[in-house]
Design an enzyme around this catalytic site. Sequence first.
Site, PDB file in Angstrom:
ATOM      1  N   ASP A   2     -39.689 -13.080   6.265  1.00 38.74           N
ATOM      2  CA  ASP A   2     -39.137 -12.511   5.032  1.00 38.74           C
ATOM      3  C   ASP A   2     -40.239 -12.283   4.000  1.00 38.74           C
ATOM      4  OD1 ASP A   2     -37.197 -11.673   3.261  1.00 38.74           O
ATOM      5  OD2 ASP A   2     -35.998 -13.501   3.384  1.00 38.74           O
TER       6      ASP A   2
ATOM      7  N   ASP B 130     -29.688  -6.527   2.796  1.00 39.77           N
ATOM      8  CA  ASP B 130     -28.886  -7.698   2.438  1.00 39.77           C
ATOM      9  C   ASP B 130     -27.447  -7.303   2.159  1.00 39.77           C
ATOM     10  OD1 ASP B 130     -30.711  -9.672   2.769  1.00 39.77           O
ATOM     11  OD2 ASP B 130     -31.280  -9.836   0.653  1.00 39.77           O
TER      12      ASP B 130
HETATM   13  C1  DGJ Z   1     -33.662 -12.374   1.732  1.00 42.82           C
HETATM   14  C2  DGJ Z   1     -33.132 -11.968   3.076  1.00 42.82           C
HETATM   15  O1  DGJ Z   1     -32.920 -10.600   3.123  1.00 42.82           O
HETATM   16  C3  DGJ Z   1     -31.864 -12.753   3.369  1.00 42.82           C
HETATM   17  O2  DGJ Z   1     -31.315 -12.332   4.587  1.00 42.82           O
HETATM   18  C4  DGJ Z   1     -32.169 -14.209   3.378  1.00 42.82           C
HETATM   19  O3  DGJ Z   1     -33.029 -14.515   4.449  1.00 42.82           O
HETATM   20  C5  DGJ Z   1     -32.803 -14.619   2.059  1.00 42.82           C
HETATM   21  N1  DGJ Z   1     -33.915 -13.799   1.716  1.00 42.82           N
HETATM   22  C6  DGJ Z   1     -33.228 -16.062   2.096  1.00 42.82           C
HETATM   23  O4  DGJ Z   1     -33.894 -16.427   0.964  1.00 42.82           O
END
Ligand code: DGJ
Length: 718
Positions: free
Chosen positions: A467, A537
């Site tokens: 991430d 997300d």
């Molecule tokens: C952003 C990601 O896109 C989410 O899926 C998740 O992993 C969060 N970060 C966790 O902090």
Amino acid sequence: MIFYHAEQQLFHLQGDTYSYFMQVRNGVLVHLYWGSRLPDEDISSLIPAVPVYASFDSEFNRLTYELPTQEKGYFSQQALNIVNAQGDDVCSLRYAGHEIFAGKKPIPQLPSAYEEGDAETLEITLRDPLTHISVTLSYTVYQGFDVLCRSLRIQNGGSDAVTLRNVQEASVFLPKGDYDILHLKGSHCRERNQLRTALPRGFFSLDSRRGASGHENNPFLTVMERHATQQQGKVYAMTHVYSGSFRLSTDVSIDDRPSMMIGMHPDVFTWHLEAGDTFQSPEALLVFSPNGLNGMSHRFHAFIRKRICRGVWRDAPRPILVNNWEATYFGFNEEKLLSIAEKGAAIGCELFVMDDGWFGKRDQDNCSLGDWVVDKRKLPGGLKPLGEKLNALGMRFGIWFEPEMISPDSDLYRAHPDWCLHVDGRDRTEARQQLILDMGRREVQDYLIDALSRVLESANITYVKWDMNRNMTEGFSCVLPKERKLESQHRYMLGLYRVLDVITKHFPHVLFESCSGGGGRFDCGMLCYMPQTWTSDDTDAYERLGIQWGTSMVYPASTMGAHVSVVPNHQTMRITPFETRCNVALGGNFGFELDLSKLSDEDTEKAIAAVKTVKELRTVLQQGTFSRLIDPTVHDNLCAWQFLSEDESQLVVCVYQRRVKPNVQPERVYMASLPADSRYRRADTGDTYSGSALMNVGLPIPTTWTDYDSWVYRFEKV
Ligand code: DGJ
């Protein structure tokens, strides 16, 4: 094939369906043609050497320079701008030689497309006689893939340092015409929605200065004939193999002839090039499609699947996963994770992904990034026993990292407060309460390689979600001298790529999925290391249609993570049927992102059915040819797409509706790119139709009484 006509100094790059011509005229390399494939012939007499009449401006302002620079009254956009040792930026590049060879050289320090004995490369060197700067332009043509790869490297052959202020790795003139542009815009949770507008006169650009390709604009642009559709019309498109700040631009200048360019963003880039040194640009990917936007996407998809993505996971079926992020956020312990995993295993899932919150003291997003040590309060036994318990359930074990970040509240920051990007004397602007590590520094790279390797070696981990949750502010390295400060962003990318290269080679069996607050770094650079990306997300099924539709312009379904989540949806509060959430998620790498242990019996049955379907169709969905059918940005109520297996024997058609509308005639969905004479049997009714009938008569879409309804039709060739 690459042809060179020595007498005319004419170069012909000939792909399976495109041709690209350049010629040396009075020493200048000029662009002649990019479009449908031509036989190898001398077309140069069809294109006048200089404009018929060039009043006021010199004829140099009308030349279609293959690499436009500042020289002799060329007033349009420059692809290259170099301040030389004398302090001016004039650069008259003239042909100095070329080489044609089989294969393709990897680009040093940067990700790039690879070859498997199916590529041929042309390198043309241009030189400025006064400054002794030379530029080598590289073009790779593939057999079986209709993507042209371009990059350039700059050698400072002078005796003093020069400053590179702008490096656009590909620039191309297009024929005069009536054009639209299409690009992918967005933000966090609204990534890559397509936008189509008329090609503006003058200069137009879309970009990222964020130190990442970003949510706002994807590094992708098409210029296409005004009447072009999914199936018809000429489309010229560009993307590149790079994950940092970029600029894509078009310019319609004095003679109404458009040009387009791609490269690093000149606002956040300079490079101090010492005498004798070389600078290498990222690689651009160019696609010409004579058959519309689907034709363009087919070309990008095939290439990205086979010549950008690599490693053992390239062709392997991607596991059906369950991720705990939306199920628990930071509030979990081993027992909770296992309860979700147990239900996941019962449903047929193959991989459990433990998301953010397993390390340091991370109960919120305000600490611990950089401290990649398991939190024993949540996982008392550590990672190994958790992995063993998951494996005993028949599930693989996946883990989340955010390696490029550092929390001010972390042991790493307390030990190395200067390891983050920052400017002395200014605030260190936090976003999501975190700072960014200076990935350009070798000691930072080595720390991460070591810390991540320890974790990956400590348990049976076969998946990593990588991430990256903020963009650069004060994005400068404190260890660079002042004449090199503006190199910080690009040096960050080079450092990141080194870490990714080392880690992915060291753990070749691990499936890596990149992520950046959802899809904030969805690009071919990342895909060279990680064959899939978390698309957004936003897991709302309806919002996902636009996101996945736009993403599919460039990126194949096998690169898109797509998960079923709860309702009301956490991002939109929208309620959509469980089946539709599954039907949208099967448009990418299918997974769940909810607390499966709380699933009702009814939804459990639906989840089991969906997983069974995905397993049956996985090869078609991940390796088939994807075509867009009904555009949700044009149709006010429908979206549809299809997958056709590589051997054309299986067809999957997905149709999605938004609202129930009263008193309307049934709509139809028309399939695309089928073999006209083949016959296909529809699985649910047993009826058979010719490919021609499916494309021209189409299927009626049922009327229904459910908002956000959807249908998946399966056909087999008979
Ligand atoms: C952003 C990601 O896109 C989410 O899926 C998740 O992993 C969060 N970060 C966790 O902090």
